[in-house]
Design an enzyme around this catalytic site. Structure first.
Site, short mmCIF file in Angstrom:
data_model
loop_
_atom_site.label_atom_id
_atom_site.label_comp_id
_atom_site.label_asym_id
_atom_site.label_seq_id
_atom_site.Cartn_x
_atom_site.Cartn_y
_atom_site.Cartn_z
N ASP A 1 0.80 -1.23 0.00
CA ASP A 1 0.00 0.00 0.00
C ASP A 1 0.84 1.28 0.00
OD1 ASP A 1 -1.59 -2.11 0.72
OD2 ASP A 1 -2.05 -1.35 2.71
N ASP A 15 -5.06 0.67 9.77
CA ASP A 15 -4.98 1.58 8.62
C ASP A 15 -5.61 2.95 8.90
OD1 ASP A 15 -3.98 -0.73 7.51
OD2 ASP A 15 -5.79 -1.22 6.38
C1 FRU Z 1 -3.84 -3.82 2.67
C2 FRU Z 1 -3.17 -4.24 3.98
C3 FRU Z 1 -3.49 -3.28 5.09
C4 FRU Z 1 -2.34 -3.48 6.03
C5 FRU Z 1 -1.20 -3.67 5.07
C6 FRU Z 1 -0.13 -4.59 5.55
O1 FRU Z 1 -3.15 -4.24 1.55
O2 FRU Z 1 -3.54 -5.56 4.32
O3 FRU Z 1 -4.76 -3.50 5.69
O4 FRU Z 1 -2.15 -2.38 6.87
O5 FRU Z 1 -1.76 -4.18 3.88
O6 FRU Z 1 0.93 -4.65 4.66
#
Ligand code: FRU
Length: 577
Positions: free
Chosen positions: A140, A275
C-alpha cells in the site's frame, strides 16, 4: 554475548567489524560494528534462499528484528539497513539458524550510499513512470502528504526481500509526482510490532504540541509545524495477534521521523483494527467544532470514525458498517461539478468501492453507493494526498497495482500513476471520476502523433502509423455513427504489445485483456486514455468515469504494433499519442 569462534576481524578507519560464528548456539552468526561509522549496512539477499531472522542490538539493547533470505553466496541484490542513527555506538546483528557454509558474513558491506547504487533503475522490468521501490517489496501507499513543494510517498515496504514481510514504511519524495527520489526507510518495526498502513498530515497549528520550538511569522502563523504520521503497529507477524495505532512525527520537513514515546496512541480495540487515515475536518459554520478526524478499519466490512483535538487523544464518534469492502479507508470532501458551494464527502474502502454522503464532524450520512470506479485485480489500497494547497485544490490518489509479476527482479510491485479525483453529475447521479495527474504531460518527449480515420472492418485492423517505442500516453476517441445494439459487429478493438482493448456497444462494456467494466457512450462518443509502461497498462474511459489498471509481462516480446479495428458503419476514430 558469548562468542565461540572468531572468524575474521578487520579494522577500517578505526571501526572494527567482527564476524562471529556462534554455531554452538543454534547456528547463529553475528556481525558487529564497533562503532558504527557509516550510514548503511548492506545485506546480501538471494530470493528463494532459506529465511533467517536477524536481530539488531545497539549497545546490547534490542532494537528490531527482520526475516531475510540471506544469500549464502552470489547475492541477487543487496538490502539497505539504515544504521546512521547509531553512529559511534556498538551494533551487533545476530542471524539465527544460518545455513551451514553460508558466506553471508564476508559478503556484507557498509556504506554511506544505499545498496546497488550502480545497478538500480536499470532492470529489464523496471517501470519507467510508475513508482516501484529500489529494492524489495511494496504494497500500500502510505502517509501521502504534501509539504513545502514536496510530495512525500511512504509505502508498505519489505526492505529485505521481494515478498511481503517485515512491514516498514519506505519513503520517497518528489516535486512532480512522477520523478521519485527514494530515501532511507522512514518508520521501522519496534517492540510494538511491524509497521502497517496509515496516513500523515501537517499539524499547521501545532495542536499536538510536538513542535516544542514553534517559530511564528508576523501574521502569527507557525512556520515550522510538525508533520505527523499514523500507522498500525502489529505483532501479528510473529503470531502474537493484537494491533494498535501508533504515531511518528517529523520536525525537519519530513526528512526524519521520531517515534512518539507514548505509543500506541490507540490501544487494540477489536480484531483487525488498522490503517488509520487522518484528516482535518473544518466546520465552516462553527469553526470551534473543527477537529482532527480518523477513519479506521475495524473488522469484517466495518469502519469507524474517531476525533481528536490534539492528534494524540482520540474518541470514537460513529461506526460505518457493511460497506462491501475492508481495510485502508480514505475520506475526503470534493466539490460537485467544480462547485465548492455544493460539495459531498466520499468514503473510500480498500477495494476501491466508495460511498457518497455528508459529514458534519460527528456522523457520516450515506447518500448513495457503494459504487465502483476502478476495475480489475491490479488496483488496491489507494490513498489520497493530505495538505495539497487550496489554490491547487486537487485530490490526488496513488493505488497499489496489486498482483503484478516481475520475474527475477530485485523489486516487487508498483503503484498506479497519481490520479486526480473529482465528483461530477451523471445521468445516474453524482459519481467519482479519476484521471492521470496533469504532471504526466511533462514526460512527453516528442510532438504528438495524430491520426483520424474511418474504420475499415472488424477483421481489417488499421496499423496506426508512427507509434514506435515502449512508453505511451494515447488518447482515442470513437465517434459513434450507429447505435444498432443488435449488430453483432458492434465492437471496436485496439491492440498494443498483445494487450487487447475492446468496446462492445451492444452490452456497453469495455474489456481490457479480460477485465470488463460497464461504459455507456457520452454524446455518442467513447473516449479512451491509455498509459502504457513496461509492465502495465492503465485505461481511463470517458474522462475517468472508470479506470482499469492491468499489469502484464511481455514475455513473448510482442512488438509494439498499435492497431484499431471495427465496423466502418459504427465509428470514426481520432487518436493522439
Ligand atoms: C492492505 C493491507 C493493510 C495493512 C497492510 C499490511 O493491503 O492488508 O490492511 O495495513 O496491507 O501490509
Amino acid at each position: 554475548m558469548k562468542k565461540s569462534t572468531l572468524i575474521l576481524s578487520l579494522c577500517l578507519f578505526g571501526a572494527t567489524f567482527t564476524y562471529t560464528d556462534l554455531s554452538a548456539q543454534n547456528n547463529s552468526q553475528s556481525f558487529e560494528s564497533n562503532p558504527v561509522t557509516k550510514k548503511f549496512i548492506l545485506l546480501p539477499v538471494k530470493t528463494g534462499a532459506t529465511k533467517t531472522w536477524i536481530t539488531v542490538n545497539v549497545e546490547g539493547v534490542w532494537q528490531h528484528e527482520f526475516e531475510i533470505e540471506l544469500a549464502p553466496e552470489n547475492p541477487d541484490f543487496y538490502a539497505t539497513l539504515e544504521v546512521g542513527q547509531w553512529k559511534g555506538k556498538n551494533l551487533v546483528l545476530t542471524a539465527e539458524s544460518v545455513v551451514p557454509g553460508s558466506k553471508w558474513l564476508s559478503l556484507i558491506q557498509t556504506s554511506d550510499q544505499m545498496s546497488d547504487e550502480n545497478l538500480v533503475y536499470r532492470e529489464d522490468l523496471r517501470p519507467q513512470f510508475h513508482f516501484a521501490p529500489r529494492r524489495g517489496w511494496t504494497n500500500d501507499p502510505n502517509g501521502l502528504v504534501y509539504y513545502k513543494g514536496t510530495y512525500h510517498l511512504f509505502f508498505q515496504h519489505n526492505p529485505y526481500g521481494t515478498s511481503w514481510g517485515n512491514m516498514t514504511w519506505g519513503h520517497a519524495v518528489s516535486t512532480d509526482l512522477f520523478h521519485w527520489n527514494e530515501m532511507p526507510d522512514a518508520v521501522i518495526p519496534d517492540k510494538n510490532g511491524v509497521v502497517f498502513s496509515g496516513s500523515a498530515v501537517v499539524d499547521w497549528n501545532n495542536t499536538s504540541g510536538l513542535q516544542t520550538k514553534p517559530v511564528k511569522d508576523n501574521t502569527g502563523k507557525i512556520t515550522n509545524p510538525p508533520l505527523v504520521a499514523f500507522y498500525t503497529s502489529t505483532l501479528a507477524n510473529r503470531g502474537k495477534g493484537k494491533s494498535s495505532q501508533s504515531m511518528v512525527y517529523s520536525l525537519d520537513e519530513g526528512k526524519s521521523w521520531i517515534k512518539y514515546p507514548g505509543n500506541p496512541i490507540i490501544p487494540h480495540i477489536i480484531a483487525e483494527n488498522r490503517d488509520p487515515k487522518v484528516f482535518w475536518y473544518e466546520d465552516k459554520q462553527n469553526p470551534n467544532n473543527s477537529k482532527w478526524t480518523m477513519a479506521l478499519y475495524m473488522d469484517g466490512e466495518d469502519y469507524a470514525l474517531f476525533t481528536s483535538e490534539n492528534l494524540i487523544q482520540w474518541n470514537k464518534i460513529c461506526d460505518i458498517k457493511n460497506l462491501g469492502c475492508s481495510e485502508c479507508p480514505d475520506m475526503f470532501e470534493l466539490p460537485v461539478d467544480g462547485n465548492k458551494q455544493k460539495s459531498r464527502w466520499v468514503f473510500w474502502g480498500g477495494n476501491g468501492k466508495y460511498l457518497i454522503g455528508n459529514f458534519d464532524g460527528k456522523e457520516f450520512k450515506i447518500e448513495s453507493g457503494p459504487f465502483t470506479s476502478k476495475y480489475g485485480g491490479n488496483d488496491y489500497a489507494a490513498q489520497s494526498y493530505s495538505d495539497i494547497p487550496a489554490n491547487d485544490g486537487r485530490r490526488i490518489q496513488f493505488s497499489w497495482m496489486q498482483g503484478g509479476e516481475y520475474p527475477n527482479m530485485p523489486f516487487n510491485q508498483q503503484f498506479t500513476v497519481p490520479r486526480n479525483m473529482t465528483l461530477c453529475t451523471t445521468p445516474d447521479g453524482i459519481r467519482l471520476f479519476m484521471e492521470p495527474a496533469k504532471e504526466i504531460e511533462k514526460l512527453r518527449i516528442s510532438n504528438p502523433i495524430t491520426f483520424s480515420s474511418t474504420l475499415e472492418g472488424s477483421d481489417k485492423p488499421i496499423q496506426v502509423p508512427g507509434i514506435k517505442g515502449e512508453l505511451f500516453d494515447i488518447e482515442i476517441q470513437f465517434d459513434l455513427k450507429s447505435t444498432n445494439v443488435s449488430d453483432t459487429n458492434n465492437v471496436l478493438h485496439t491492440e498494443i504489445f498483445g494487450q487487447k482493448i475492446a468496446y462492445n456497444l451492444g452490452t456497453q462494456t469495455i474489456d481490457l485483456s479480460g477485465i470488463k467494466a460497464p461504459l455507456a457512450p457520452v454524446n455518442n462518443q467513447i473516449k479512451l486514455r491509455l498509459l502504457i509502461d513496461r509492465t502495465s497498462i492503465e485505461l481511463f474511459a470517458n474522462d475517468g468515469i472508470i479506470a482499469i489498471a492491468k499489469c502484464f509481462v511481455n514475455k513473448d516480446k510482442v512488438p509494439c504494433n498499435f492497431t484499431i479495428s471495427g465496423n466502418k458503419d459504427l465509428a470514426d476514430v481520432q487518436l493522439v499519442a
